[in-house]
Enzyme design. Structure first.
Site, mmCIF file in Angstrom:
data_model
loop_
_atom_site.group_PDB
_atom_site.id
_atom_site.type_symbol
_atom_site.label_atom_id
_atom_site.label_comp_id
_atom_site.label_asym_id
_atom_site.label_seq_id
_atom_site.Cartn_x
_atom_site.Cartn_y
_atom_site.Cartn_z
ATOM 1 N N LYS A 40 18.403 20.568 33.881
ATOM 2 C CA LYS A 40 18.407 20.639 32.437
ATOM 3 C C LYS A 40 17.130 21.321 31.946
ATOM 4 O O LYS A 40 17.090 21.871 30.849
ATOM 5 C CB LYS A 40 18.454 19.209 31.834
ATOM 6 C CG LYS A 40 19.606 18.377 32.319
ATOM 7 C CD LYS A 40 19.378 16.916 31.906
ATOM 8 C CE LYS A 40 20.401 16.032 32.591
ATOM 9 N NZ LYS A 40 20.086 14.613 32.417
ATOM 10 N N ASP A 99 8.605 24.002 42.852
ATOM 11 C CA ASP A 99 7.711 23.083 43.556
ATOM 12 C C ASP A 99 7.854 23.361 45.058
ATOM 13 O O ASP A 99 7.274 24.320 45.565
ATOM 14 C CB ASP A 99 8.121 21.668 43.133
ATOM 15 C CG ASP A 99 7.237 20.574 43.683
ATOM 16 O OD1 ASP A 99 6.149 20.861 44.180
ATOM 17 O OD2 ASP A 99 7.630 19.396 43.599
#
Ligand code: IMP
Ligand code: MG
Length: 170
Positions: A40, A99
Site C-alpha cells: 500500500k 530494504d
C-alpha cells in the site's frame, strides 16, 4: 512507538520527487510507460510522482506479502496482481522503500515472466546497507541508513502513513 525526529522534510521530498519526474519524463519521452506501484505504501509517492511527469503513463498496482521476520529476507508472495497486461510494455516499478530487496525481486521476476519490454525501478528510499538480494535501481530518491522510518506512505503496523514527511520511529 511513535514518529520522532524528522529525517526528510516535506519540501525536500517534494523537490526530489520533482527531479525524479523530470528525469523519467526525459527518458521516456517516446514511450507511454506503465507505472506499477507497490501497495500500500507506494500510493502517496506515485500520486505525487505522476503529477511531475510531462509524459502520458498508465497506472497499475501489485500487492506483495512477505513473511519477513526482522532482518531476514523471506520469499515475498504476490497477493494482488496487475489488472492489465504488461506484455511488450515499458514498466517502471514505483516503491517507497527498498530494504532487503526481496519484495522488489519478486515483482521484477513477475513482470519479466509477463513479458514486459523493459523494467526499471523508481524508489523514494533506499536502505542500501540492508540489501540481501541484488536489485538494480534506476531512479532513487534518497539513500538512508538502517533506521525504521514512517510517513509519506510508510507505516508501522498500518499507522503514520499520512505524515507529510519521513520520520524516525522512536
Ligand atoms: P524488502 O522486501 O526487505 O526490501 O522490504 C520492503 C518492504 O518492507 C517495504 O515495501 C516496506 O513495506 C517494508 N519496510 C522496510 N523498511 C521499512 C521502514 O523503515 N519503514 C516502513 N516499512 C519498511
Ligand atoms: Mg509495512
Amino acid at each position: 512507538m511513535r514518529p520522532g525526529k524528522v529525517l526528510i522534510e516535506t519540501d525536500d521530498i517534494k523537490q526530489r520527487v520533482s527531479e525524479l519526474g523530470e528525469e523519467i519524463s526525459r527518458n521516456y519521452h517516446h514511450e507511454k510507460p506503465v507505472l506499477v506501484t507497490v501497495l500500500k505504501g507506494g500510493v502517496i509517492f506515485v500520486s505525487d510522482l505522476i503529477r511531475e511527469l510531462s509524459i502520458p503513463v498508465e497506472l497499475d498496482f501489485v500487492s506483495v506479502s512477505s513473511y519477513k521476520k526482522r532482518e531476514k529476507a523471506a520469499p515475498a508472495k504476490i497477493v494482488q496482481n496487475l489488472s492489465g497486461s504488461v506484455a511488450g510494455k515499458h514498466v517502471i516499478v514505483v516503491e517507497n522503500i527498498v530494504d532487503t530487496g526481496s519484495t522488489l525481486n519478486r515483482i521484477l521476476q513477475e513482470l519479466k515472466d509477463r513479458g514486459a519490454a523493459s523494467v526499471e525501478v523508481c524508489c523514494l528510499l533506499d536502505k542500501k546497507c540492508k540489501r540481501k538480494v541484488d536489485v538494480d535501481i534506476r531512479y532513487r530518491g534518497f539513500i538512508i541508513q538502517d533506521n525504521f522510518v514512517v510517513g509519506y506512505g510508510l507505516d508501522y503496523n498500518q499507522r503514520f502513513r499520512n505524515l507529510p514527511h519521513i520520520a524516525l520511529l522512536e
